[in-house]
Motif scaffolding. Sequence first.
Motif, PDB file in Angstrom:
ATOM      1  N   ASP A 156       3.542   2.082  -1.274  1.00 17.93           N
ATOM      2  CA  ASP A 156       2.682   1.690  -0.162  1.00 17.93           C
ATOM      3  C   ASP A 156       1.273   1.521  -0.737  1.00 17.93           C
ATOM      4  O   ASP A 156       1.014   1.825  -1.908  1.00 17.93           O
ATOM      5  N   THR A 176       4.873   7.037  -2.193  1.00 23.58           N
ATOM      6  CA  THR A 176       4.022   6.786  -1.032  1.00 23.58           C
ATOM      7  C   THR A 176       2.913   7.828  -0.977  1.00 23.58           C
ATOM      8  O   THR A 176       3.085   8.955  -1.428  1.00 23.58           O
ATOM      9  N   GLY A 177       1.768   7.422  -0.443  1.00 19.40           N
ATOM     10  CA  GLY A 177       0.676   8.366  -0.242  1.00 19.40           C
ATOM     11  C   GLY A 177      -0.346   8.376  -1.361  1.00 19.40           C
ATOM     12  O   GLY A 177      -0.018   8.165  -2.538  1.00 19.40           O
ATOM     13  N   PHE A 230       7.686  -1.267   4.260  1.00 17.68           N
ATOM     14  CA  PHE A 230       8.172  -0.525   3.100  1.00 17.68           C
ATOM     15  C   PHE A 230       9.610  -0.056   3.337  1.00 17.68           C
ATOM     16  O   PHE A 230      10.499  -0.258   2.506  1.00 17.68           O
ATOM     17  N   SER A 231       9.853   0.526   4.494  1.00 14.64           N
ATOM     18  CA  SER A 231      11.176   1.062   4.823  1.00 14.64           C
ATOM     19  C   SER A 231      12.201  -0.040   5.040  1.00 14.64           C
ATOM     20  O   SER A 231      13.361   0.094   4.646  1.00 14.64           O
ATOM     21  N   TYR A 273      12.482   9.078  -6.185  1.00 14.24           N
ATOM     22  CA  TYR A 273      11.149   9.293  -5.621  1.00 14.24           C
ATOM     23  C   TYR A 273      10.232   9.908  -6.674  1.00 14.24           C
ATOM     24  O   TYR A 273      10.592  10.881  -7.339  1.00 14.24           O
ATOM     25  N   TRP A 296      12.926   7.535   6.920  1.00 15.97           N
ATOM     26  CA  TRP A 296      12.842   6.375   7.798  1.00 15.97           C
ATOM     27  C   TRP A 296      13.590   5.182   7.197  1.00 15.97           C
ATOM     28  O   TRP A 296      14.269   4.438   7.887  1.00 15.97           O
ATOM     29  N   ALA A 297      13.468   5.015   5.888  1.00 17.17           N
ATOM     30  CA  ALA A 297      14.185   3.930   5.217  1.00 17.17           C
ATOM     31  C   ALA A 297      15.700   4.129   5.336  1.00 17.17           C
ATOM     32  O   ALA A 297      16.443   3.171   5.574  1.00 17.17           O
ATOM     33  N   ASP A 315       9.845  11.364   2.948  1.00 18.31           N
ATOM     34  CA  ASP A 315       9.143  10.081   2.994  1.00 18.31           C
ATOM     35  C   ASP A 315      10.113   8.895   2.998  1.00 18.31           C
ATOM     36  O   ASP A 315       9.723   7.775   3.323  1.00 18.31           O
ATOM     37  N   ASP A 358       2.391  -1.041   4.937  1.00 19.26           N
ATOM     38  CA  ASP A 358       2.663   0.073   5.846  1.00 19.26           C
ATOM     39  C   ASP A 358       4.089   0.584   5.682  1.00 19.26           C
ATOM     40  O   ASP A 358       4.923  -0.026   5.004  1.00 19.26           O
ATOM     41  N   LYS A 359       4.339   1.709   6.343  1.00 17.23           N
ATOM     42  CA  LYS A 359       5.627   2.380   6.232  1.00 17.23           C
ATOM     43  C   LYS A 359       6.756   1.529   6.796  1.00 17.23           C
ATOM     44  O   LYS A 359       7.886   1.570   6.307  1.00 17.23           O
ATOM     45  N   GLU A 360       6.463   0.752   7.815  1.00 18.64           N
ATOM     46  CA  GLU A 360       7.493  -0.068   8.454  1.00 18.64           C
ATOM     47  C   GLU A 360       8.069  -1.099   7.479  1.00 18.64           C
ATOM     48  O   GLU A 360       9.281  -1.149   7.249  1.00 18.64           O
TER      49      GLU A 360
END
Length: 196
Positions: A176, A140-141, A14-15, A111, A44-45, A41, A10-12
């Motif tokens: 992700d 991501t995605g 990952f970040s 990225y 958050w990180a 994207d 998940d993003k959490e």
Amino acid sequence: MAMNFKIFDDKETFSVYIADILRKQVHNNPESVLAVEMNEDLDWAYEKFIGETKQHPADFSQVHISTVGKPQTDILNKLQIPENQLHTDGSSDSLQNILKDKKQVSLGLLYLDAKGNVGFNNEDKNESLYDSRELFIVATGADKAETVKELYNSKENNQDAFSQIKSHRMVTVVLDRDAASSLDPDIVEYYSYKFA
């Protein structure tokens, strides 16, 4: 050295991983040159990175940060870094100016988009990025899944960006689960559970 992959659920998580990598780089080398790609994207990180530097103060007095791509937010301005050491115009020229007095980029965080673009738009401008001491490629995605698979299967022939990335001595591809979805399930399991 072969590419290393890290696949997160998940993003959490990952970040948190990316933030921790950035914090450790600054902590271990207070004279670091960071080249970081700006993409929503990754916001958050970057927020988590800033939060970590407040909980675990880092010395930014000699750190240089150059963005790859112009930031859409002022997120990096929240760092306690001298103004003349934060270069946010997103150009390769800014990075080259920093490197006049430095040997190479300490850490590149780039990225990978769905079209296979990574780093500066002009391929000739990526040499300093791909020559970073340590390189992280982030995707991501689900729309990146086929591009990630293409990177994974690329040949080390130095003919294009993917082959240059794959032949880098210290590169980690951070994904992700959606971005990793076109890879063989055994590969995903291997990099998810053993390393992540």
